[in-house]
Motif scaffolding. Sequence first.
Motif, PDB file in Angstrom:
ATOM      1  N   ALA A  49       0.839  -1.210   0.000  1.00 54.91           N
ATOM      2  CA  ALA A  49       0.000   0.000   0.000  1.00 54.91           C
ATOM      3  C   ALA A  49       0.872   1.258   0.000  1.00 54.91           C
ATOM      4  O   ALA A  49       0.582   2.241  -0.695  1.00 54.91           O
ATOM      5  N   GLU A  50       1.967   1.227   0.777  1.00 60.35           N
ATOM      6  CA  GLU A  50       2.879   2.391   0.798  1.00 60.35           C
ATOM      7  C   GLU A  50       3.472   2.611  -0.593  1.00 60.35           C
ATOM      8  O   GLU A  50       3.558   3.737  -1.078  1.00 60.35           O
ATOM      9  N   ILE A  51       3.860   1.526  -1.231  1.00 62.31           N
ATOM     10  CA  ILE A  51       4.458   1.635  -2.578  1.00 62.31           C
ATOM     11  C   ILE A  51       3.422   2.182  -3.571  1.00 62.31           C
ATOM     12  O   ILE A  51       3.716   3.066  -4.377  1.00 62.31           O
ATOM     13  N   ALA A  52       2.194   1.683  -3.473  1.00 57.54           N
ATOM     14  CA  ALA A  52       1.150   2.091  -4.441  1.00 57.54           C
ATOM     15  C   ALA A  52       0.847   3.581  -4.356  1.00 57.54           C
ATOM     16  O   ALA A  52       0.498   4.208  -5.358  1.00 57.54           O
ATOM     17  N   LEU A  53       0.962   4.144  -3.152  1.00 64.07           N
ATOM     18  CA  LEU A  53       0.594   5.557  -2.980  1.00 64.07           C
ATOM     19  C   LEU A  53       1.814   6.469  -2.880  1.00 64.07           C
ATOM     20  O   LEU A  53       1.677   7.666  -2.578  1.00 64.07           O
ATOM     21  N   ALA A  54       2.994   5.928  -3.165  1.00 65.73           N
ATOM     22  CA  ALA A  54       4.221   6.718  -2.983  1.00 65.73           C
ATOM     23  C   ALA A  54       4.218   7.982  -3.836  1.00 65.73           C
ATOM     24  O   ALA A  54       4.770   9.010  -3.443  1.00 65.73           O
ATOM     25  N   ASP A  55       3.596   7.926  -5.012  1.00 60.21           N
ATOM     26  CA  ASP A  55       3.602   9.094  -5.901  1.00 60.21           C
ATOM     27  C   ASP A  55       2.349   9.956  -5.767  1.00 60.21           C
ATOM     28  O   ASP A  55       2.097  10.814  -6.628  1.00 60.21           O
ATOM     29  N   ALA A  56       1.563   9.718  -4.727  1.00 66.25           N
ATOM     30  CA  ALA A  56       0.300  10.477  -4.577  1.00 66.25           C
ATOM     31  C   ALA A  56       0.589  11.968  -4.398  1.00 66.25           C
ATOM     32  O   ALA A  56       1.527  12.351  -3.697  1.00 66.25           O
ATOM     33  N   ARG A  57      -0.219  12.791  -5.045  1.00 62.51           N
ATOM     34  CA  ARG A  57      -0.095  14.252  -4.942  1.00 62.51           C
ATOM     35  C   ARG A  57      -1.447  14.820  -4.536  1.00 62.51           C
ATOM     36  O   ARG A  57      -2.231  15.253  -5.389  1.00 62.51           O
ATOM     37  N   PRO A  58      -1.729  14.856  -3.231  1.00 64.05           N
ATOM     38  CA  PRO A  58      -3.039  15.340  -2.806  1.00 64.05           C
ATOM     39  C   PRO A  58      -3.229  16.836  -3.051  1.00 64.05           C
ATOM     40  O   PRO A  58      -2.263  17.601  -3.095  1.00 64.05           O
ATOM     41  N   LEU A  59      -4.494  17.232  -3.190  1.00 63.29           N
ATOM     42  CA  LEU A  59      -4.857  18.641  -3.371  1.00 63.29           C
ATOM     43  C   LEU A  59      -5.303  19.193  -2.010  1.00 63.29           C
ATOM     44  O   LEU A  59      -5.184  18.505  -0.990  1.00 63.29           O
ATOM     45  N   ALA A  60      -5.862  20.388  -1.993  1.00 58.77           N
ATOM     46  CA  ALA A  60      -6.182  21.031  -0.712  1.00 58.77           C
ATOM     47  C   ALA A  60      -7.181  20.223   0.121  1.00 58.77           C
ATOM     48  O   ALA A  60      -7.084  20.173   1.351  1.00 58.77           O
ATOM     49  N   HIS A  61      -8.154  19.562  -0.543  1.00 57.64           N
ATOM     50  CA  HIS A  61      -9.234  18.943   0.239  1.00 57.64           C
ATOM     51  C   HIS A  61      -9.257  17.418   0.206  1.00 57.64           C
ATOM     52  O   HIS A  61     -10.201  16.804   0.702  1.00 57.64           O
ATOM     53  N   ASN A  62      -8.290  16.796  -0.444  1.00 56.40           N
ATOM     54  CA  ASN A  62      -8.418  15.334  -0.583  1.00 56.40           C
ATOM     55  C   ASN A  62      -7.227  14.542  -0.040  1.00 56.40           C
ATOM     56  O   ASN A  62      -7.045  13.376  -0.415  1.00 56.40           O
ATOM     57  N   GLY A  63      -6.487  15.132   0.901  1.00 56.47           N
ATOM     58  CA  GLY A  63      -5.356  14.417   1.503  1.00 56.47           C
ATOM     59  C   GLY A  63      -5.795  13.110   2.150  1.00 56.47           C
ATOM     60  O   GLY A  63      -5.058  12.122   2.175  1.00 56.47           O
ATOM     61  N   PHE A  64      -7.030  13.088   2.671  1.00 62.16           N
ATOM     62  CA  PHE A  64      -7.541  11.884   3.346  1.00 62.16           C
ATOM     63  C   PHE A  64      -7.585  10.685   2.405  1.00 62.16           C
ATOM     64  O   PHE A  64      -7.573   9.531   2.851  1.00 62.16           O
ATOM     65  N   LYS A  65      -7.643  10.951   1.084  1.00 63.73           N
ATOM     66  CA  LYS A  65      -7.747   9.830   0.133  1.00 63.73           C
ATOM     67  C   LYS A  65      -6.479   8.960   0.120  1.00 63.73           C
ATOM     68  O   LYS A  65      -6.552   7.788  -0.237  1.00 63.73           O
ATOM     69  N   VAL A  66      -5.362   9.556   0.477  1.00 65.01           N
ATOM     70  CA  VAL A  66      -4.119   8.781   0.478  1.00 65.01           C
ATOM     71  C   VAL A  66      -4.221   7.687   1.549  1.00 65.01           C
ATOM     72  O   VAL A  66      -3.962   6.503   1.295  1.00 65.01           O
ATOM     73  N   THR A  67      -4.635   8.078   2.738  1.00 60.01           N
ATOM     74  CA  THR A  67      -4.807   7.108   3.830  1.00 60.01           C
ATOM     75  C   THR A  67      -5.907   6.109   3.478  1.00 60.01           C
ATOM     76  O   THR A  67      -5.760   4.899   3.681  1.00 60.01           O
ATOM     77  N   LEU A  68      -7.004   6.632   2.939  1.00 64.16           N
ATOM     78  CA  LEU A  68      -8.148   5.763   2.622  1.00 64.16           C
ATOM     79  C   LEU A  68      -7.769   4.711   1.575  1.00 64.16           C
ATOM     80  O   LEU A  68      -8.136   3.537   1.693  1.00 64.16           O
ATOM     81  N   ALA A  69      -7.024   5.131   0.556  1.00 64.40           N
ATOM     82  CA  ALA A  69      -6.626   4.185  -0.499  1.00 64.40           C
ATOM     83  C   ALA A  69      -5.700   3.112   0.065  1.00 64.40           C
ATOM     84  O   ALA A  69      -5.808   1.932  -0.288  1.00 64.40           O
ATOM     85  N   LYS A  70      -4.790   3.516   0.969  1.00 64.81           N
ATOM     86  CA  LYS A  70      -3.901   2.515   1.578  1.00 64.81           C
ATOM     87  C   LYS A  70      -4.728   1.503   2.366  1.00 64.81           C
ATOM     88  O   LYS A  70      -4.491   0.291   2.298  1.00 64.81           O
ATOM     89  N   GLN A  71      -5.703   2.017   3.114  1.00 63.89           N
ATOM     90  CA  GLN A  71      -6.540   1.093   3.899  1.00 63.89           C
ATOM     91  C   GLN A  71      -7.339   0.170   2.977  1.00 63.89           C
ATOM     92  O   GLN A  71      -7.526  -1.012   3.277  1.00 63.89           O
ATOM     93  N   ALA A  72      -7.818   0.722   1.856  1.00 70.10           N
ATOM     94  CA  ALA A  72      -8.580  -0.106   0.909  1.00 70.10           C
ATOM     95  C   ALA A  72      -7.699  -1.230   0.379  1.00 70.10           C
ATOM     96  O   ALA A  72      -8.137  -2.388   0.258  1.00 70.10           O
ATOM     97  N   ILE A  73      -6.433  -0.922   0.076  1.00 68.44           N
ATOM     98  CA  ILE A  73      -5.522  -1.955  -0.441  1.00 68.44           C
ATOM     99  C   ILE A  73      -5.302  -3.057   0.602  1.00 68.44           C
ATOM    100  O   ILE A  73      -5.415  -4.252   0.305  1.00 68.44           O
ATOM    101  N   VAL A  74      -5.004  -2.635   1.821  1.00 64.75           N
ATOM    102  CA  VAL A  74      -4.716  -3.638   2.873  1.00 64.75           C
ATOM    103  C   VAL A  74      -5.940  -4.516   3.105  1.00 64.75           C
ATOM    104  O   VAL A  74      -5.834  -5.753   3.156  1.00 64.75           O
ATOM    105  N   ARG A  75      -7.106  -3.895   3.206  1.00 66.80           N
ATOM    106  CA  ARG A  75      -8.319  -4.691   3.494  1.00 66.80           C
ATOM    107  C   ARG A  75      -8.679  -5.600   2.321  1.00 66.80           C
ATOM    108  O   ARG A  75      -9.084  -6.744   2.512  1.00 66.80           O
ATOM    109  N   ALA A  76      -8.544  -5.088   1.092  1.00 66.37           N
ATOM    110  CA  ALA A  76      -8.897  -5.918  -0.080  1.00 66.37           C
ATOM    111  C   ALA A  76      -7.916  -7.088  -0.206  1.00 66.37           C
ATOM    112  O   ALA A  76      -8.326  -8.221  -0.493  1.00 66.37           O
ATOM    113  N   LEU A  77      -6.622  -6.828   0.027  1.00 66.28           N
ATOM    114  CA  LEU A  77      -5.640  -7.919  -0.060  1.00 66.28           C
ATOM    115  C   LEU A  77      -5.859  -8.948   1.048  1.00 66.28           C
ATOM    116  O   LEU A  77      -5.731 -10.158   0.825  1.00 66.28           O
ATOM    117  N   ARG A  78      -6.193  -8.468   2.232  1.00 70.15           N
ATOM    118  CA  ARG A  78      -6.433  -9.398   3.350  1.00 70.15           C
ATOM    119  C   ARG A  78      -7.578 -10.352   3.002  1.00 70.15           C
ATOM    120  O   ARG A  78      -7.486 -11.562   3.195  1.00 70.15           O
TER     121      ARG A  78
END
Length: 334
Positions: free
Chosen positions: A291-320
């Motif tokens: 998940a860290e590798i997948a989001l390493a190049d993420a470039r959040p904007l002013a209001h969507n920084g939370f998506k970086v954490t959310l996407a990492k959690q989605a990856i971990v939960r989906a893989l589990r």
Amino acid sequence: MRPFAFSRADSVDHAAHQTAPTAAFVAGGTTLLDLVKLDVMRPTALVDINTLPLKRVERLDDGRLKIGALVTNTDLAHHEEVKAHYPVLSQALLAGASTQLRNMATTAGNVMQRTRCPYYRDPAAACNRRAPGSGCDARDGINRMHAVLGGSTDCVAVHPSDMCVAMAAIGATLTLKGPDGEREVAFGEFHRLPGDTPHIEHDLRDGELITAITLDAPLVPAGSHYLKLRDRASYEFALASCAAQLSLDGELIGEARVALGGVATKPWRCAEAEAALVGQPAEIASFERAAEIALADARPLAHNGFKVTLAKQAIVRALREAARCAGETQEASA
Ligand SMILES: Cc1cc2nc3c(=O)[nH]c(=O)nc-3n(C[C@H](O)[C@H](O)[C@H](O)COP(=O)(O)OP(=O)(O)OC[C@H]3O[C@@H](n4cnc5c(N)ncnc54)[C@H](O)[C@@H]3O)c2cc1C
């Protein structure tokens, strides 16, 4: 609404000769008619393709699954081959839109659906994707729903499809038919990154019709899962989603496929994260590293920084969950 010519294609060849750049095919109409009414799309000719013989799902001799362009999202989600061999696709389809919309929406229409960026859907707003050179109101506007991966100065609009995320993870090939004949395009190369030409969204030439999408042969023995995280539990687009597939070799991961939705400008396959999973124990620490590798190049904007954490959690939960299913499959086949 602006006037347009209307016709019905009576054969695939007939449809594939509608070469006017301002002509559009009508399949389920669930994206197209909205956008015409909003004055975002302005076709001068609409060509109804609903009577074309593109509604079959067939297993090919090499194990792949060929899906006709006009197979509805409902029929595809409930097809026996899809439920048995590509459950991640069935789950993704059923996580999208509503029953009524899925009954109308088609496979090709879903691939071709447009972004839900509110600035794209508002002709009064600046949007390089809709009106090249006009600017991008999303960059400094309300961008909570926008992309953290694959964006550019000119566009940060998210590709909204759930189905396409599953297809990106599975791997697929589009068959296109146009005035110059038939050709095939890998699914991962069909949707374009916006760069400085966000109005060029895909690799479809004027007059070309998608006739089929063929899924790669399924991973075996494998487990998979589609997880969609959103503001409400149904009838809502993803804030972040993940399609994951794993095959196991004992306790270790054999092959891995990971794709993201809701966070990127196109259906987002995470090739580096997949490579990092291969040969690793199927456990949380491996999933978190991926998940860290997948989001390493993420470039959040002013209001969507939370998506970086959310996407990492989605990856971990989906893989589990995919690993749990793969474990069951492995046990059953031992
Ligand atoms: C309220 C609402 C909620 C939604 N929620 C979700 C969601 O949660 N997740 C999700 O994934 N989707 C969602 N959608 C989008 C929905 O999945 C798409 O509208 C649908 O898949 C489009 O398919 P269609 O057959 O209706 O396409 P159409 O509207 O008929 O066509 C869409 C585009 O594709 C082109 N096209 C159609 N067929 C072909 C072909 N064979 N070859 C070339 N071009 C073609 C058309 O010319 C048009 O440009 C939602 C839509 C609505 C209206």
